[in-house]
Motif scaffolding. Structure first.
Motif, PDB file in Angstrom:
ATOM      1  N   TYR A 184      16.691 -23.601 -36.053  1.00 16.36           N
ATOM      2  CA  TYR A 184      18.039 -24.178 -36.014  1.00 16.36           C
ATOM      3  C   TYR A 184      18.370 -24.899 -37.320  1.00 16.36           C
ATOM      4  N   GLY A 185      17.404 -25.648 -37.835  1.00 18.93           N
ATOM      5  CA  GLY A 185      17.683 -26.466 -39.003  1.00 18.93           C
ATOM      6  C   GLY A 185      17.737 -25.712 -40.306  1.00 18.93           C
ATOM      7  N   LEU A 186      16.922 -24.663 -40.436  1.00 16.06           N
ATOM      8  CA  LEU A 186      16.785 -23.983 -41.720  1.00 16.06           C
ATOM      9  C   LEU A 186      17.447 -22.614 -41.768  1.00 16.06           C
ATOM     10  N   GLY A 187      17.654 -21.990 -40.606  1.00 17.32           N
ATOM     11  CA  GLY A 187      18.256 -20.668 -40.598  1.00 17.32           C
ATOM     12  C   GLY A 187      17.257 -19.599 -40.998  1.00 17.32           C
ATOM     13  N   SER A 188      17.752 -18.397 -41.169  1.00 14.63           N
ATOM     14  CA  SER A 188      16.897 -17.230 -41.389  1.00 14.63           C
ATOM     15  C   SER A 188      16.745 -16.904 -42.863  1.00 14.63           C
ATOM     16  N   LEU A 189      15.562 -16.402 -43.209  1.00 16.12           N
ATOM     17  CA  LEU A 189      15.315 -15.829 -44.535  1.00 16.12           C
ATOM     18  C   LEU A 189      15.366 -14.305 -44.491  1.00 16.12           C
ATOM     19  N   ASN A 190      15.396 -13.751 -43.275  1.00 13.58           N
ATOM     20  CA  ASN A 190      15.413 -12.299 -43.096  1.00 13.58           C
ATOM     21  C   ASN A 190      16.194 -11.989 -41.826  1.00 13.58           C
ATOM     22  N   ASN A 191      17.403 -11.473 -41.975  1.00 11.03           N
ATOM     23  CA  ASN A 191      18.260 -11.216 -40.822  1.00 11.03           C
ATOM     24  C   ASN A 191      17.772 -10.071 -39.951  1.00 11.03           C
ATOM     25  N   ASP A 192      16.751  -9.338 -40.411  1.00 12.31           N
ATOM     26  CA  ASP A 192      16.244  -8.203 -39.645  1.00 12.31           C
ATOM     27  C   ASP A 192      15.048  -8.559 -38.771  1.00 12.31           C
ATOM     28  N   LEU A 193      14.580  -9.804 -38.866  1.00 14.94           N
ATOM     29  CA  LEU A 193      13.473 -10.262 -38.040  1.00 14.94           C
ATOM     30  C   LEU A 193      13.833 -11.616 -37.434  1.00 14.94           C
ATOM     31  N   PRO A 194      13.244 -11.955 -36.287  1.00 13.40           N
ATOM     32  CA  PRO A 194      13.490 -13.284 -35.706  1.00 13.40           C
ATOM     33  C   PRO A 194      13.044 -14.383 -36.662  1.00 13.40           C
ATOM     34  N   THR A 195      13.687 -15.518 -36.570  1.00 18.15           N
ATOM     35  CA  THR A 195      13.309 -16.655 -37.403  1.00 18.15           C
ATOM     36  C   THR A 195      12.022 -17.302 -36.905  1.00 18.15           C
ATOM     37  N   PHE A 196      11.715 -17.139 -35.629  1.00 21.33           N
ATOM     38  CA  PHE A 196      10.570 -17.778 -34.984  1.00 21.33           C
ATOM     39  C   PHE A 196       9.823 -16.716 -34.178  1.00 21.33           C
ATOM     40  N   CYS A 197       8.577 -16.430 -34.576  1.00 21.90           N
ATOM     41  CA  CYS A 197       7.766 -15.407 -33.905  1.00 21.90           C
ATOM     42  C   CYS A 197       6.508 -16.036 -33.305  1.00 21.90           C
ATOM     43  N   VAL A 198       6.092 -15.495 -32.159  1.00 16.90           N
ATOM     44  CA  VAL A 198       4.937 -16.007 -31.425  1.00 16.90           C
ATOM     45  C   VAL A 198       3.918 -14.891 -31.249  1.00 16.90           C
ATOM     46  N   LEU A 199       2.654 -15.190 -31.574  1.00 13.09           N
ATOM     47  CA  LEU A 199       1.549 -14.245 -31.410  1.00 13.09           C
ATOM     48  C   LEU A 199       0.524 -14.852 -30.462  1.00 13.09           C
ATOM     49  N   HIS A 200       0.044 -14.065 -29.519  1.00 11.53           N
ATOM     50  CA  HIS A 200      -0.966 -14.521 -28.568  1.00 11.53           C
ATOM     51  C   HIS A 200      -2.276 -13.810 -28.872  1.00 11.53           C
ATOM     52  N   ALA A 201      -3.220 -14.555 -29.434  1.00  9.47           N
ATOM     53  CA  ALA A 201      -4.508 -13.976 -29.819  1.00  9.47           C
ATOM     54  C   ALA A 201      -5.464 -13.973 -28.633  1.00  9.47           C
ATOM     55  N   GLN A 202      -6.168 -12.887 -28.474  1.00  8.57           N
ATOM     56  CA  GLN A 202      -7.164 -12.783 -27.411  1.00  8.57           C
ATOM     57  C   GLN A 202      -8.453 -13.472 -27.850  1.00  8.57           C
ATOM     58  N   HIS A 203      -9.120 -14.132 -26.906  1.00  9.37           N
ATOM     59  CA  HIS A 203     -10.423 -14.723 -27.195  1.00  9.37           C
ATOM     60  C   HIS A 203     -11.501 -13.704 -26.873  1.00  9.37           C
ATOM     61  N   SER A 204     -12.632 -13.786 -27.554  1.00  8.52           N
ATOM     62  CA  SER A 204     -13.673 -12.772 -27.379  1.00  8.52           C
ATOM     63  C   SER A 204     -14.694 -13.146 -26.321  1.00  8.52           C
ATOM     64  N   SER A 205     -14.765 -14.425 -25.934  1.00  9.46           N
ATOM     65  CA  SER A 205     -15.779 -14.855 -24.979  1.00  9.46           C
ATOM     66  C   SER A 205     -15.391 -14.469 -23.553  1.00  9.46           C
ATOM     67  N   PRO A 206     -16.301 -13.831 -22.816  1.00  7.86           N
ATOM     68  CA  PRO A 206     -16.002 -13.504 -21.417  1.00  7.86           C
ATOM     69  C   PRO A 206     -16.093 -14.713 -20.504  1.00  7.86           C
ATOM     70  N   TYR A 207     -16.575 -15.842 -21.027  1.00  9.59           N
ATOM     71  CA  TYR A 207     -16.792 -17.035 -20.211  1.00  9.59           C
ATOM     72  C   TYR A 207     -15.728 -18.113 -20.441  1.00  9.59           C
ATOM     73  N   ALA A 208     -14.856 -17.914 -21.406  1.00  8.25           N
ATOM     74  CA  ALA A 208     -13.938 -18.976 -21.816  1.00  8.25           C
ATOM     75  C   ALA A 208     -13.032 -19.421 -20.669  1.00  8.25           C
ATOM     76  N   ASN A 209     -12.872 -20.731 -20.554  1.00  7.26           N
ATOM     77  CA  ASN A 209     -11.950 -21.312 -19.586  1.00  7.26           C
ATOM     78  C   ASN A 209     -10.551 -21.261 -20.194  1.00  7.26           C
ATOM     79  N   VAL A 210      -9.745 -20.313 -19.729  1.00  6.98           N
ATOM     80  CA  VAL A 210      -8.448 -20.059 -20.366  1.00  6.98           C
ATOM     81  C   VAL A 210      -7.385 -20.974 -19.765  1.00  6.98           C
ATOM     82  N   GLN A 211      -6.907 -21.904 -20.574  1.00 10.24           N
ATOM     83  CA  GLN A 211      -5.866 -22.832 -20.142  1.00 10.24           C
ATOM     84  C   GLN A 211      -4.518 -22.118 -20.107  1.00 10.24           C
ATOM     85  N   ALA A 212      -3.815 -22.244 -18.980  1.00  5.47           N
ATOM     86  CA  ALA A 212      -2.508 -21.595 -18.852  1.00  5.47           C
ATOM     87  C   ALA A 212      -1.483 -22.271 -19.761  1.00  5.47           C
TER      88      ALA A 212
END
Length: 501
Positions: A184-212
């Protein structure tokens, strides 16, 4: 017509919406500012100049925030306490009582609180001689690029309110996230992509306590919906429903959008609901993203040397290393705010096993990200932040042995690091007491609000002035409590050392 009158008129419109519109607006995160699209261009320009541009020349054009959900232990990462080895299993219940320690429901029933020394050794790295855990050897190699803050503190002792506080500035739901504020404050540097992007990385441990976690952490709250974070998926289509249906070519899609836009514009003129304007803009963004997103996610141009820099998992879609590389690609394409969520850091038990796996996930990839940004000339105007929502206790939760233990939540002291955009490298800021319980350098205490103020300052925004009028209140990311820019960690600053929100 002055700015105060304009904002009052906008807020009056917002309050005059029907009950149904009001609740829909609250749920969808739409604010009164979207109404400015109906105002004359000269008035819109005045508003944008007053609220939508930098207050001074920014050091950071973009931010990459690495969010370690679940809260990593400072004892096994950056806060070296070797003397605790001599206090193995010492019961510090009396110390906790005297200190007024808040307990979570997970340790409130314990009768003893035994000291749990770290199972891992530390080494000194770089010209600065900074102590870093052996679990983070790649991080150790780049300590002269980092400012490690060991004196962070927060108000919340449980995950959901703590995450909301650090990522939205409030423990209450419905507030705008940090990335949305910068969009909101700074605006976009590239009108063809969102200004704010979110990536969800997977953890490799099969035992990890995954917080929601929930979309509140990247939502726009009361700001216009276009400022919400856009999830980029690691498998399948990067963005759902972006592809055209079979038999629909680009010309036909353009024609359909033009017709839909005309209908929405007529409804907007009749109803005046800001959500409609946001909908029009999002349709257009989706159309442009049909071309920009495939190019973004096509990694074929990346060299083997780049993949080696980020580590062996960087070719594995969804891994943290893959997300770190994607964050660099987003940064060089002008995305203002990229947030990587990496879950699995909530280690109430089996901490030695689980934190080792978690650190391995992020260690080399973070090193690769910083070096990659640096060699491309991007680090000087990219702020990178790495950390969780609070710290962990010196005492063990549950059974303690020399090879196994867990740690409960601790809001009074925790560690994180920053790099780039004029942040001083090779610096450790703040110190904690013998149990990493309290901060013993009072002038160097850094509250979550102070972190927010500092991030805004790096982006050219004065947290005293940067606000959004909603329901009669001048909302700020830093809220109404005292806050300050942490000028000691910056090579230069436009702000006074201390201030109030």
């Amino acid at each position: 017509m002055n700015f105060t009158d304009i904002f009052k008129a906008v807020d009056l419109h917002n309050n005059s919406l029907s009950r149904r519109q009001f609740f829909r607006q609250n749920a969808m995160g739409l604010g009164a500012a979207a109404l400015t699209s109906l105002l004359p261009k000269e008035v819109m320009g005045a508003i944008e100049k007053a609220t939508g541009n930098s207050h001074f020349a920014p050091k950071a054009k973009r931010v990459i925030y690495i969010s370690l959900i679940g809260a990593p232990s400072q004892f096994e990462t950056f806060d070296y306490k070797p003397h605790l080895q001599k206090e193995f299993k010492k019961d510090i219940k009396d110390f906790l009582v005297k200190s007024g320690q808040r307990l979570t429901g997970m340790t409130a029933g314990q009768t003893k609180f035994p000291v749990a020394p770290s199972f891992v050794d530390f080494k000194q790295y770089g010209e600065s001689g900074t102590w870093v855990s052996d679990l983070l050897p790649w991080t150790g190699k780049m300590v002269d690029d980092l400012c490690i803050i060991k004196s962070m503190h927060t108000d919340a002792i449980n995950h959901e309110p703590a995450n909301q506080l650090i990522y939205t500035g409030s423990m209450q739901s419905g507030k705008a996230s940090m990335g949305s504020w910068l969009s909101y404050g700074l605006g976009s540097l590239n009108n063809d992509l969102p200004t704010f992007c979110v990536l969800h990385a997977q953890h490799s441990s099969p035992y990890a306590n995954v917080q929601a976690i929930s979309s509140r952490l990247w939502g726009s709250g009361f700001l216009p919906g276009k400022h919400a974070g856009v999830n980029l998926r690691s498998s399948g289509d990067p963005v759902l429903f972006l592809k055209d249906a079979p038999g629909i070519d680009r010309d036909m899609r353009r024609s359909m959008l033009d017709g839909l836009s005309n209908l929405n514009q007529k409804t907007l003129e009749n109803v005046g609901d800001p959500e409609i304007q946001t909908r029009i803009e999002q349709y257009e963004m989706a159309y442009r993203m049909q071309m920009s997103v495939p190019e973004l996610t096509d990694m074929s141009e990346e060299s083997e040397a780049t993949y080696e820099l980020y580590g062996p998992d960087s070719k594995k879609a969804g891994s943290f290393a893959y997300c770190a590389l994607m964050a660099r690609r987003l940064a060089e394409r002008g995305v203002r705010f990229t947030q990587i969520f990496h879950r699995g850091w909530d280690q109430h038990g089996n901490l030695p096993r689980d934190i080792s796996s978690q650190c391995k996930d992020v260690d080399q990839a973070c090193y690769g990200l910083i070096q990659d940004l640096k060699q491309r000339g991007l680090l000087e105007d990219t702020l990178v932040v790495f950390g969780g929502e609070f710290g962990r206790t010196v005492y063990s939760q549950g059974q303690l042995t020399d090879k196994n233990y867990g740690r409960d939540h601790h809001p009074r002291a925790f560690s994180l690091w920053l790099a780039g955009a004029g942040v001083k490298g090779g610096m450790t800021y703040g110190e904690t007491d013998e149990y990493s319980f309290n901060i013993v350098t009072p002038d160097q205490k850094v509250h979550v609000r102070d972190l927010h103020a500092t991030i805004l300052e790096r982006c050219g925004l004065d947290f005293h002035k940067f606000s959004y009028l909603y329901q009669g209140l001048e909302n700020k990311l830093t809220g109404v409590e005292p806050a300050r820019v942490v000028t000691d960690i910056l090579h230069s600053s436009h702000m006074a050392k201390k201030g109030h929100g």
